[in-house]
Motif scaffolding. Sequence first.
Motif, PDB file in Angstrom:
ATOM      1  N   ILE A  25       0.651  -1.217  -0.132  1.00 38.12           N
ATOM      2  CA  ILE A  25       0.060  -0.137  -0.013  1.00 38.12           C
ATOM      3  C   ILE A  25       0.751   1.095   0.047  1.00 38.12           C
ATOM      4  N   ASP A  26       0.712   2.204  -0.939  1.00 37.96           N
ATOM      5  CA  ASP A  26       1.326   3.255  -1.187  1.00 37.96           C
ATOM      6  C   ASP A  26       1.067   4.676  -0.089  1.00 37.96           C
ATOM      7  N   VAL A  27      -0.378   4.620   0.071  1.00 38.14           N
ATOM      8  CA  VAL A  27      -1.015   5.620   0.959  1.00 38.14           C
ATOM      9  C   VAL A  27      -2.177   4.969   1.391  1.00 38.14           C
ATOM     10  N   LEU A  28      -2.123   5.171   2.936  1.00 36.89           N
ATOM     11  CA  LEU A  28      -3.492   4.360   3.730  1.00 36.89           C
ATOM     12  C   LEU A  28      -4.496   5.809   4.107  1.00 36.89           C
ATOM     13  N   PHE A  29      -5.780   5.585   3.925  1.00 36.59           N
ATOM     14  CA  PHE A  29      -6.982   6.442   4.133  1.00 36.59           C
ATOM     15  C   PHE A  29      -7.596   5.764   5.206  1.00 36.59           C
ATOM     16  N   ILE A  30      -7.539   6.130   6.441  1.00 40.50           N
ATOM     17  CA  ILE A  30      -8.324   5.716   7.518  1.00 40.50           C
ATOM     18  C   ILE A  30      -9.488   6.788   8.036  1.00 40.50           C
ATOM     19  N   GLU A  31     -10.505   5.931   8.143  1.00 37.26           N
ATOM     20  CA  GLU A  31     -11.722   6.888   8.777  1.00 37.26           C
ATOM     21  C   GLU A  31     -12.150   6.484  10.172  1.00 37.26           C
TER      22      GLU A  31
ATOM     23  N   GLY B 140      -5.111   2.241   0.237  1.00 35.35           N
ATOM     24  CA  GLY B 140      -5.583   1.493   1.020  1.00 35.35           C
ATOM     25  C   GLY B 140      -6.848   2.112   1.775  1.00 35.35           C
ATOM     26  N   VAL B 141      -7.937   1.641   1.862  1.00 37.92           N
ATOM     27  CA  VAL B 141      -9.098   2.148   2.381  1.00 37.92           C
ATOM     28  C   VAL B 141      -9.847   0.886   3.474  1.00 37.92           C
ATOM     29  N   GLU B 142     -10.336   1.402   4.562  1.00 31.89           N
ATOM     30  CA  GLU B 142     -11.314   0.662   5.328  1.00 31.89           C
ATOM     31  C   GLU B 142     -12.390   0.297   4.823  1.00 31.89           C
ATOM     32  N   LEU B 143     -12.801  -0.739   4.218  1.00 37.16           N
ATOM     33  CA  LEU B 143     -14.045  -0.952   3.349  1.00 37.16           C
ATOM     34  C   LEU B 143     -15.033  -1.411   4.460  1.00 37.16           C
ATOM     35  N   GLU B 144     -14.737  -2.099   5.348  1.00 36.54           N
ATOM     36  CA  GLU B 144     -15.861  -2.836   6.447  1.00 36.54           C
ATOM     37  C   GLU B 144     -15.607  -2.010   7.483  1.00 36.54           C
ATOM     38  N   ASN B 145     -16.123  -0.722   7.600  1.00 33.52           N
ATOM     39  CA  ASN B 145     -16.123   0.136   8.646  1.00 33.52           C
ATOM     40  C   ASN B 145     -17.403   0.768   8.777  1.00 33.52           C
TER      41      ASN B 145
ATOM     42  N   MET C 292     -14.364   8.152  -4.640  1.00 33.93           N
ATOM     43  CA  MET C 292     -13.219   7.792  -4.565  1.00 33.93           C
ATOM     44  C   MET C 292     -12.794   7.062  -5.709  1.00 33.93           C
ATOM     45  N   THR C 293     -13.384   6.041  -6.079  1.00 29.08           N
ATOM     46  CA  THR C 293     -13.040   5.039  -7.249  1.00 29.08           C
ATOM     47  C   THR C 293     -13.608   6.067  -8.472  1.00 29.08           C
ATOM     48  N   HIS C 294     -14.387   6.702  -8.536  1.00 27.73           N
ATOM     49  CA  HIS C 294     -14.678   7.399  -9.676  1.00 27.73           C
ATOM     50  C   HIS C 294     -13.652   8.662 -10.088  1.00 27.73           C
ATOM     51  N   GLU C 295     -13.253   9.471  -8.858  1.00 24.55           N
ATOM     52  CA  GLU C 295     -12.300  10.441  -8.963  1.00 24.55           C
ATOM     53  C   GLU C 295     -10.776  10.112  -9.107  1.00 24.55           C
ATOM     54  N   LEU C 296     -10.668   8.719  -9.035  1.00 24.33           N
ATOM     55  CA  LEU C 296      -9.158   8.307  -8.977  1.00 24.33           C
ATOM     56  C   LEU C 296      -9.332   7.011  -9.590  1.00 24.33           C
ATOM     57  N   PRO C 297      -9.452   7.033 -11.107  1.00 22.46           N
ATOM     58  CA  PRO C 297      -9.833   5.808 -11.883  1.00 22.46           C
ATOM     59  C   PRO C 297      -8.372   5.119 -12.117  1.00 22.46           C
ATOM     60  N   ASP C 298      -7.336   5.779 -11.889  1.00 14.74           N
ATOM     61  CA  ASP C 298      -6.082   5.013 -12.131  1.00 14.74           C
ATOM     62  C   ASP C 298      -5.468   4.444 -10.991  1.00 14.74           C
ATOM     63  N   ALA C 299      -6.041   4.708  -9.875  1.00 14.30           N
ATOM     64  CA  ALA C 299      -5.693   4.195  -8.520  1.00 14.30           C
ATOM     65  C   ALA C 299      -6.238   2.637  -8.319  1.00 14.30           C
ATOM     66  N   VAL C 300      -5.290   1.925  -7.784  1.00 12.21           N
ATOM     67  CA  VAL C 300      -5.510   0.436  -7.214  1.00 12.21           C
ATOM     68  C   VAL C 300      -6.116   0.552  -5.923  1.00 12.21           C
ATOM     69  N   PHE C 301      -7.319   0.362  -5.448  1.00  9.74           N
ATOM     70  CA  PHE C 301      -8.029   0.382  -4.183  1.00  9.74           C
ATOM     71  C   PHE C 301      -7.751  -1.060  -3.592  1.00  9.74           C
ATOM     72  N   VAL C 302      -7.127  -0.847  -2.229  1.00 12.62           N
ATOM     73  CA  VAL C 302      -6.709  -2.096  -1.473  1.00 12.62           C
ATOM     74  C   VAL C 302      -7.705  -2.167  -0.215  1.00 12.62           C
ATOM     75  N   ASP C 303      -8.283  -3.191   0.119  1.00 17.50           N
ATOM     76  CA  ASP C 303      -9.173  -3.326   1.226  1.00 17.50           C
ATOM     77  C   ASP C 303      -8.167  -3.550   2.416  1.00 17.50           C
ATOM     78  N   ALA C 304      -7.908  -2.352   3.242  1.00 18.76           N
ATOM     79  CA  ALA C 304      -7.173  -2.236   4.247  1.00 18.76           C
ATOM     80  C   ALA C 304      -8.081  -2.301   5.839  1.00 18.76           C
ATOM     81  N   THR C 305      -9.131  -3.012   5.450  1.00 14.32           N
ATOM     82  CA  THR C 305      -9.982  -3.179   6.804  1.00 14.32           C
ATOM     83  C   THR C 305      -9.258  -3.939   8.035  1.00 14.32           C
ATOM     84  N   GLY C 306      -9.082  -3.270   9.058  1.00 18.37           N
ATOM     85  CA  GLY C 306      -8.271  -3.882  10.060  1.00 18.37           C
ATOM     86  C   GLY C 306      -7.058  -3.681  10.168  1.00 18.37           C
TER      87      GLY C 306
END
Length: 394
Positions: free
Chosen positions: A29-35, A122-127, A138-152
């Motif tokens: 993961i290059d950058v992690l976003f946590i909510e 990385g995003v916390e999908l199950e949160n 986010m997926t619409h605004e960043l179409p070239d990114a790869v989103f990784v489930d970083a739940t937990g």
Amino acid sequence: MTNNNLPFSQQEYDRRLEKVRRSMENFEIDVLFIEDPSNMGWLTGYDGWSFYVHQGVLVFMDEDPIWWGRYQDTNGALRTVWMDESRITYYPDHYVQSTLCHPMEMLSAMIRDRGLGNKRIGVELENYYFSAKAYLTMTHELPDAVFVDATGLVNWQRLVKSEDEIAYMRKAARISEKIIDGIVERVEPGVRKSDIVGQIYADAISGIDDDWGDYPAIVPMLPSGSDAAAPHLTWDGRIFDADTPTFFEISGCFRRYHAPLCRTVHLGKPPQYLLDAEKALVEGLEAGLEAAVPGARAKDIARALAIPLERAGIYRASRAGYPIGISYPPDWGERTVSIRLEDRTILQPGMTFHFMPGIWEDDWGLEITESILIKDKGPAETLCNRPRKLYVKD
């Protein structure tokens, strides 16, 4: 502005950040976003009742994290996080609950402007706090990114507590004891449940001496009689009846750290089935504590608990506990390990759990629980110190 009220040292926050970065490396993961506000607080110190709107922390591999949230909450960030002012960013208020724009549009633009629009994010999908609309935006605004489930991902780094964290949990445990003592003293036939809950909150928030109480992540649970078959009922204006049991699930909280404690109070002479269940449950609890040694597995606690319960004809389908520590509503669990027969997580010193083997039958319930600490050797320590029994008030 310099924040002089951080709950932990800068060295402690640096240690936590390094643990998270190592896990990010493992998941590429290059950058992690946590909510999750518990993860936000654990990593940065941020503490505010603002998790009803979009906010979060961006974690990078080679620079300090960025706190991001609603404009009016930036002053709260300035007063609670360890990062300097340049690491605090915001979105304007017209984004709040708008049907025309979404805060994640601004967050995505910030990620894109930093040259990360085509990276693994990385995003916390199950949160609880990260909505489906946020992810879709986010997926619409960043179409070239790869989103990784970083739940937990961050939750698992919180599992082993530092000495400072354990010290806060001990303070929370003293508050839990105060709450339980007040319940046992005050509950009588004819007393309104809502009045008892008011006194529970008074004890919880006033705390002990200089250790003030914080708001717990879960409200008090106190179902009575046949309602005790439903573990998550709260309260109403009805009175406590004679010849009726009520279980109380509460927790003291100090600087967002919890130490849950549950006890059951019976007004009048208890029926034999409840006394039999009490005996089996206490035996199972004590067997579980003996099994909770470093190097054992979570399932070993569950198995030790189950043996005396099954001998008594009680078969539990639910898990018997979960990790605890820093938490915000709606849950004081860390959402990682579960004390159940399928969980092979190895117990390590510094892990803390709510050992919570409640019994909920078709028309009655019984709760006697402990918050526990895995020690360097030997059985687990209970953070609270109150009799492990059914409280009877004749």
